[in-house]
Design a protein around this motif. Structure first.
Motif, PDB file in Angstrom:
ATOM      1  N   ARG A 185       0.726  -1.219  -0.083  1.00 26.47           N
ATOM      2  CA  ARG A 185      -0.147   0.071   0.055  1.00 26.47           C
ATOM      3  C   ARG A 185       1.063   1.259   0.061  1.00 26.47           C
ATOM      4  NH1 ARG A 185      -4.821  -1.490   4.239  1.00 26.47           N
ATOM      5  NH2 ARG A 185      -5.600   0.485   3.649  1.00 26.47           N
ATOM      6  N   LYS A 196      -7.228   0.041   0.345  1.00 19.35           N
ATOM      7  CA  LYS A 196      -6.757  -1.361  -0.052  1.00 19.35           C
ATOM      8  C   LYS A 196      -6.755  -1.486  -1.787  1.00 19.35           C
ATOM      9  CE  LYS A 196      -6.863  -4.486   3.671  1.00 19.35           C
ATOM     10  NZ  LYS A 196      -7.338  -5.749   4.075  1.00 19.35           N
ATOM     11  N   ASP A 256      -3.555  -1.798  -4.079  1.00 22.70           N
ATOM     12  CA  ASP A 256      -2.937  -3.117  -4.331  1.00 22.70           C
ATOM     13  C   ASP A 256      -3.979  -3.917  -5.244  1.00 22.70           C
ATOM     14  OD1 ASP A 256      -0.949  -3.365  -2.908  1.00 22.70           O
ATOM     15  OD2 ASP A 256      -1.877  -4.228  -1.118  1.00 22.70           O
TER      16      ASP A 256
END
Length: 283
Positions: free
Chosen positions: A188, A231, A234
Motif C-alpha cells: 500500500r 486497499k 493493491d
C-alpha cells in the motif's frame, strides 16, 4: 442562533477554536473575533499560544490546560461559563481534541448541557488527506501506542481497514514506523507530510520500502502526518498483471507460501492478494 449576527456578540459558553498548524496566517476571521471576546483562553502551552495572540495583538489571559490538569479544571470552567463568561479552548496547533487535550472537558460539558461550539479551521488530518492523492474516504487513528504489544494489536487491526488511514507520528519514530508498515501494509502506498505549512514543508510518497531507502536525515525532524492508501491500490496493481500466468509458471516448483513471497517482491503487490489467487487456482 448562538451569535447575534448584527453585533457579532457571543453567548456565554465554551468555544473550541482551531488555530494555525504552522503558518500563522492560516486562521479565520471568526476565530480571531472569538479569541478577542473570550474572558480567557485555555491552552496546552501558554508560551506557545502567547506567540499567536501577540502576532494578532490580542491581549487575553491564557490558562494552562492539558491532560494532567484537565479533570481538576472542569468545575471552575463550568462555574465561569454559568456565571456568564466566554471561554475559548485552543491546542498548540490545529483543531482541538484531535489527538489533543479537551475530550473529557467537552464530554462533561455536553452532559451538563453547557453550550459548546466549534470554530472550524486548520487540521493536519484534512490538510494531508487533501494532497495525498488517495481515497478521500479515510479512517483517522492518531498516534500509535508506544508499548510494543499494544502497537502490534493496533497495526493488526488497522491493516484490515479498507479506506485510507491517517496517523500522527513523532518524527523520531519515522524509521521504526516504516519498518512496521513494510510488514502490515506491504505494498500500500504511504504519504508522508512533514512540517505542513511551515518553512521546511516536505511531502514524500512511495511504498514503505521505497521510503526507507529515500528518506534523508532532515526527514526525521518536525511534526509528521502519515496517510496510508486504501486497499484498492493493491487491487488495481493486481488487475494490471496476469497473476494466473505468473503463478502457473511456479506451481509444482515452489510451496504456496514461497510463491507468494517471491511474487510479492517481483510484482510489488500484496502477498495476501497473491496467496488468495494461488488458493483459487489450486481449487
Amino acid at each position: 442562533m448562538s451569535e447575534n449576527k448584527k453585533n457579532n456578540h457571543l453567548d456565554p459558553g465554551l468555544y473550541v477554536v482551531s488555530t494555525p498548524i504552522g503558518n500563522l496566517s492560516d486562521i479565520t476571521l471568526r476565530a480571531l473575533d472569538v479569541l478577542k471576546q473570550s474572558d480567557y483562553v485555555l491552552c496546552e502551552d501558554t508560551r506557545h499560544s502567547l506567540k499567536l495572540l501577540n502576532f494578532y495583538k490580542i491581549k487575553k489571559k491564557l490558562v494552562s490546560f492539558h491532560k494532567f490538569n484537565e479533570t481538576k479544571k472542569c468545575k471552575e470552567i463550568f462555574d465561569d461559563i454559568e456565571g456568564g463568561k466566554i471561554i475559548s479552548l485552543i491546542s498548540d496547533a490545529g483543531t482541538p481534541l484531535i489527538s489533543d487535550p479537551g475530550e473529557f472537558l467537552v464530554k462533561l460539558a455536553r452532559e451538563k448541557k453547557i453550550k459548546v461550539l466549534p470554530i472550524p479551521g486548520p487540521s493536519a488530518v484534512t490538510a494531508a488527506i487533501s494532497v495525498a492523492g488517495f481515497s478521500s474516504k479515510f479512517f483517522f487513528f492518531g498516534f500509535l501506542s508506544k508499548k510494543t504489544k499494544e502497537r502490534t494489536k493496533e497495526l493488526e487491526s488497522l491493516c484490515k481497514v479498507a479506506s485510507s488511514i491517517v496517523l500522527y507520528l513523532p518524527a523520531r519514530d519515522l524509521k521504526k514506523s516504516l519498518e512496521d508498515f513494510k510488514i502490515y501494509f506491504e505494498n500500500r502506498m504511504i504519504f508522508i507530510a512533514r512540517e505542513i505549512t511551515k518553512l521546511h514543508e516536505t511531502y514524500l510518497s512511495g511504498t514503505a520500502e521505497e521510503l526507507l531507502e529515500n528518506i534523508g536525515a532532515n526527514d526525521h525532524k518536525g511534526e509528521i502526518t502519515v496517510v496510508i492508501s486504501d486497499k484498492s491500490v493493491d487491487l488495481e496493481k493486481a488487475e494490471d498483471i496476469n497473476l494466473e500466468y505468473e503463478i502457473n509458471l511456479l506451481i509444482n516448483k515452489m510451496s504456496s507460501k514461497d510463491m507468494a513471497e517471491y511474487l510479492a517482491k517481483k510484482l510489488k503487490i500484496s502477498k495476501k492478494i497473491i496467496y488468495q489467487n494461488i488458493l483459487d487456482l489450486e481449487k
